[in-house]
Scaffold this active site. Structure first.
Site, PDB file in Angstrom:
ATOM      1  N   ASN A 271       0.385  -1.304  -0.111  1.00 53.93           N
ATOM      2  CA  ASN A 271      -0.162   0.063  -0.111  1.00 53.93           C
ATOM      3  C   ASN A 271       0.401   1.036  -0.161  1.00 53.93           C
ATOM      4  O   ASN A 271       1.095   1.659   0.890  1.00 53.93           O
ATOM      5  CB  ASN A 271      -0.779  -0.055   1.468  1.00 53.93           C
ATOM      6  CG  ASN A 271      -1.111   0.764   1.298  1.00 53.93           C
ATOM      7  OD1 ASN A 271      -2.104   1.889   0.730  1.00 53.93           O
ATOM      8  ND2 ASN A 271      -2.028   1.220   2.253  1.00 53.93           N
ATOM      9  N   TRP A 272       1.257   2.029  -0.925  1.00 51.49           N
ATOM     10  CA  TRP A 272       1.998   2.890  -1.309  1.00 51.49           C
ATOM     11  C   TRP A 272       1.588   3.978  -0.638  1.00 51.49           C
ATOM     12  O   TRP A 272       2.059   5.461  -0.663  1.00 51.49           O
ATOM     13  CB  TRP A 272       2.452   3.495  -2.275  1.00 51.49           C
ATOM     14  CG  TRP A 272       3.045   2.097  -3.226  1.00 51.49           C
ATOM     15  CD1 TRP A 272       3.078   0.884  -2.899  1.00 51.49           C
ATOM     16  CD2 TRP A 272       3.566   1.929  -4.760  1.00 51.49           C
ATOM     17  NE1 TRP A 272       3.988   0.121  -3.758  1.00 51.49           N
ATOM     18  CE2 TRP A 272       3.889   1.203  -4.674  1.00 51.49           C
ATOM     19  CE3 TRP A 272       3.586   3.078  -5.920  1.00 51.49           C
ATOM     20  CZ2 TRP A 272       4.735   1.012  -6.180  1.00 51.49           C
ATOM     21  CZ3 TRP A 272       4.348   3.276  -6.888  1.00 51.49           C
ATOM     22  CH2 TRP A 272       4.817   1.643  -7.315  1.00 51.49           C
ATOM     23  N   LYS A 273      -0.007   4.671  -0.601  1.00 52.69           N
ATOM     24  CA  LYS A 273      -0.963   5.575   0.292  1.00 52.69           C
ATOM     25  C   LYS A 273      -0.303   6.681  -0.695  1.00 52.69           C
ATOM     26  O   LYS A 273       0.111   6.207  -1.764  1.00 52.69           O
ATOM     27  CB  LYS A 273      -0.306   5.288   1.775  1.00 52.69           C
ATOM     28  CG  LYS A 273       0.232   4.248   2.517  1.00 52.69           C
ATOM     29  CD  LYS A 273       0.503   5.350   4.393  1.00 52.69           C
ATOM     30  CE  LYS A 273       0.138   3.613   4.489  1.00 52.69           C
ATOM     31  NZ  LYS A 273       0.085   3.358   5.881  1.00 52.69           N
TER      32      LYS A 273
ATOM     33  N   HIS B 144      -9.356   1.822   5.074  1.00 48.24           N
ATOM     34  CA  HIS B 144      -7.910   1.265   5.868  1.00 48.24           C
ATOM     35  C   HIS B 144      -8.218   2.511   6.895  1.00 48.24           C
ATOM     36  O   HIS B 144      -8.939   3.269   6.933  1.00 48.24           O
ATOM     37  CB  HIS B 144      -6.790   2.196   4.944  1.00 48.24           C
ATOM     38  CG  HIS B 144      -5.576   1.758   4.993  1.00 48.24           C
ATOM     39  ND1 HIS B 144      -5.488   2.518   5.967  1.00 48.24           N
ATOM     40  CD2 HIS B 144      -4.585   0.922   5.149  1.00 48.24           C
ATOM     41  CE1 HIS B 144      -3.959   2.979   6.785  1.00 48.24           C
ATOM     42  NE2 HIS B 144      -3.671   1.061   5.835  1.00 48.24           N
TER      43      HIS B 144
ATOM     44  N   GLU C 243      -6.968   4.674   8.034  1.00 52.41           N
ATOM     45  CA  GLU C 243      -6.034   6.317   7.898  1.00 52.41           C
ATOM     46  C   GLU C 243      -7.539   6.679   7.599  1.00 52.41           C
ATOM     47  O   GLU C 243      -8.303   7.418   7.619  1.00 52.41           O
ATOM     48  CB  GLU C 243      -4.652   6.286   7.064  1.00 52.41           C
ATOM     49  CG  GLU C 243      -3.737   6.447   7.657  1.00 52.41           C
ATOM     50  CD  GLU C 243      -2.781   5.456   6.955  1.00 52.41           C
ATOM     51  OE1 GLU C 243      -2.441   5.569   5.459  1.00 52.41           O
ATOM     52  OE2 GLU C 243      -1.797   4.930   7.085  1.00 52.41           O
TER      53      GLU C 243
ATOM     54  N   GLU D  48      -4.593  -4.975  10.645  1.00 51.28           N
ATOM     55  CA  GLU D  48      -4.327  -3.588  11.206  1.00 51.28           C
ATOM     56  C   GLU D  48      -4.033  -3.101  11.982  1.00 51.28           C
ATOM     57  O   GLU D  48      -4.894  -1.750  12.420  1.00 51.28           O
ATOM     58  CB  GLU D  48      -3.886  -2.752   9.809  1.00 51.28           C
ATOM     59  CG  GLU D  48      -3.972  -3.254   8.266  1.00 51.28           C
ATOM     60  CD  GLU D  48      -2.882  -2.214   6.558  1.00 51.28           C
ATOM     61  OE1 GLU D  48      -2.338  -2.704   6.941  1.00 51.28           O
ATOM     62  OE2 GLU D  48      -3.700  -1.091   6.883  1.00 51.28           O
TER      63      GLU D  48
ATOM     64  N   GLY E 163       2.649   3.059  10.510  1.00 53.48           N
ATOM     65  CA  GLY E 163       4.193   3.360  10.318  1.00 53.48           C
ATOM     66  C   GLY E 163       4.507   3.760  11.906  1.00 53.48           C
ATOM     67  O   GLY E 163       5.085   5.098  12.165  1.00 53.48           O
TER      68      GLY E 163
ATOM     69  N   SER F 153       3.276  -1.909  10.456  1.00 53.29           N
ATOM     70  CA  SER F 153       5.237  -2.351  10.151  1.00 53.29           C
ATOM     71  C   SER F 153       6.165  -3.635   9.645  1.00 53.29           C
ATOM     72  O   SER F 153       6.964  -4.013  10.474  1.00 53.29           O
ATOM     73  CB  SER F 153       5.278  -1.339  11.913  1.00 53.29           C
ATOM     74  OG  SER F 153       4.853  -0.050  12.095  1.00 53.29           O
TER      75      SER F 153
ATOM     76  N   GLY G 188       2.816  -1.212   4.244  1.00 54.31           N
ATOM     77  CA  GLY G 188       2.958   0.269   4.022  1.00 54.31           C
ATOM     78  C   GLY G 188       4.665   0.865   3.420  1.00 54.31           C
ATOM     79  O   GLY G 188       5.039   0.383   2.526  1.00 54.31           O
ATOM     80  N   GLY G 189       5.068   1.144   4.468  1.00 52.87           N
ATOM     81  CA  GLY G 189       6.587   2.274   4.783  1.00 52.87           C
ATOM     82  C   GLY G 189       7.116   0.655   3.730  1.00 52.87           C
ATOM     83  O   GLY G 189       8.371   1.430   2.735  1.00 52.87           O
TER      84      GLY G 189
END
Ligand code: 13P
Length: 254
Positions: free
Chosen positions: A9-11, A96, A98, A168, A174, A213, A234-235
């Site tokens: 997930n590149w966000k 998600h 977010e 999640e 993150g 993470s 993500g990251g």
């Protein structure tokens, strides 16, 4: 019976050049992916078509990070499931944390989006997970149960089996903090038990990913858990070497 799914997930990171470079680098580091693992990248909307072109003739799948619940209409700035399918997407991330936190997405809305995605043969990756306060107060199982039940409400087994759940925990997103393999397994088994109550044995075929993470250094111990069927990353998905290392770990455990 469940194939690992490793999803990035590149966000809201990177423009077209970044996306193109990252995809080239993933392809370079991983020219072939084992048939036992599905790999998905979810770039921002604006890079989807380019990603689909660039990944054509590879085993990498492309998905979106969100969609609107309606097929079309006066919804300025929105994108529909129909458009995503037409562009070549096969998955869409829904609900998600977010989006729940910053865009006020409710369980009901996420359910509507899930139904619409299914109606267009777009596989939803439905995200669930508790806040830190909810875990501290011991409410995490209830919170996740409510989110899972709302998303799957009234669906048939044939629909349910197309959904991927991503657990999640919000406190692990993150932050560099990860759920321990035991915490992840405990929640994943709990989610599967809820799905079993509603859909019976078909729940054994529904993939439940861990997100929060996940990195090359902890992917192995998380993916070894019996109910962890992959990762929503993500990251670490923004770095080709890290993402490929997680894919390779999944392959080695298949
Ligand atoms: P991080 O891997 O950066 O913690 O993000 C997890 C996530 O939110 C994936 O959807």
């Amino acid at each position: 019976m469940r194939k690992f799914l490793i999803a990035g997930n590149w966000k809201m990171n990177g423009g077209a050049e970044f996306a193109s470079d990252l995809l080239s680098s993933i392809k370079e580091h991983k020219p072939a992916i084992s048939e036992d693992v599905d790999v998905l990248v979810c770039p921002p909307f604006i890079s989807l078509s380019m990603a689909i072109d660039q990944l054509h003739e590879t085993d990498l799948l492309v998905g979106a990070q969100n969609m609107h619940q309606a097929d079309e209409g006066a919804f300025t700035g929105e994108i529909s499931a129909k458009m995503l399918v037409e562009a070549g997407c096969s998955y869409v991330i829904l609900g998600h944390s977010e989006r729940r936190a910053y865009f006020h997405e409710t369980d009901q809305l996420i359910h509507e989006k899930t139904k619409n995605a299914l109606a267009h043969d777009l596989a939803p990756v439905v995200c669930v997970g508790e806040l830190l306060e909810e875990r501290k107060s011991g409410d995490h199982f209830n919170v996740v149960k409510g989110q899972v039940q709302a998303a799957f409400d009234g669906l048939s087994s044939e629909e349910a089996v197309q959904i991927v759940v991503a657990y999640e925990p919000v406190w692990a997103i993150g932050t560099g903090e990860t759920a321990s393999p035991e915490q992840a397994q405990e929640m994943h088994a709990f989610i599967r038990s809820i799905l079993k109550e509603h859909f019976g044995e078909i729940a054994d075929a529904i993939r439940i990913l861990y997100g929060g993470s996940m990195k090359p250094g902890n992917a192995g111990e998380l993916l070894q858990q019996p109910d962890v069927d992959g990762g929503l990353i993500g990251g670490a998905s923004l770095d080709a070497e890290s993402f490929v290392s997680i894919i390779t770990t999944a392959e080695s455990l298949s």
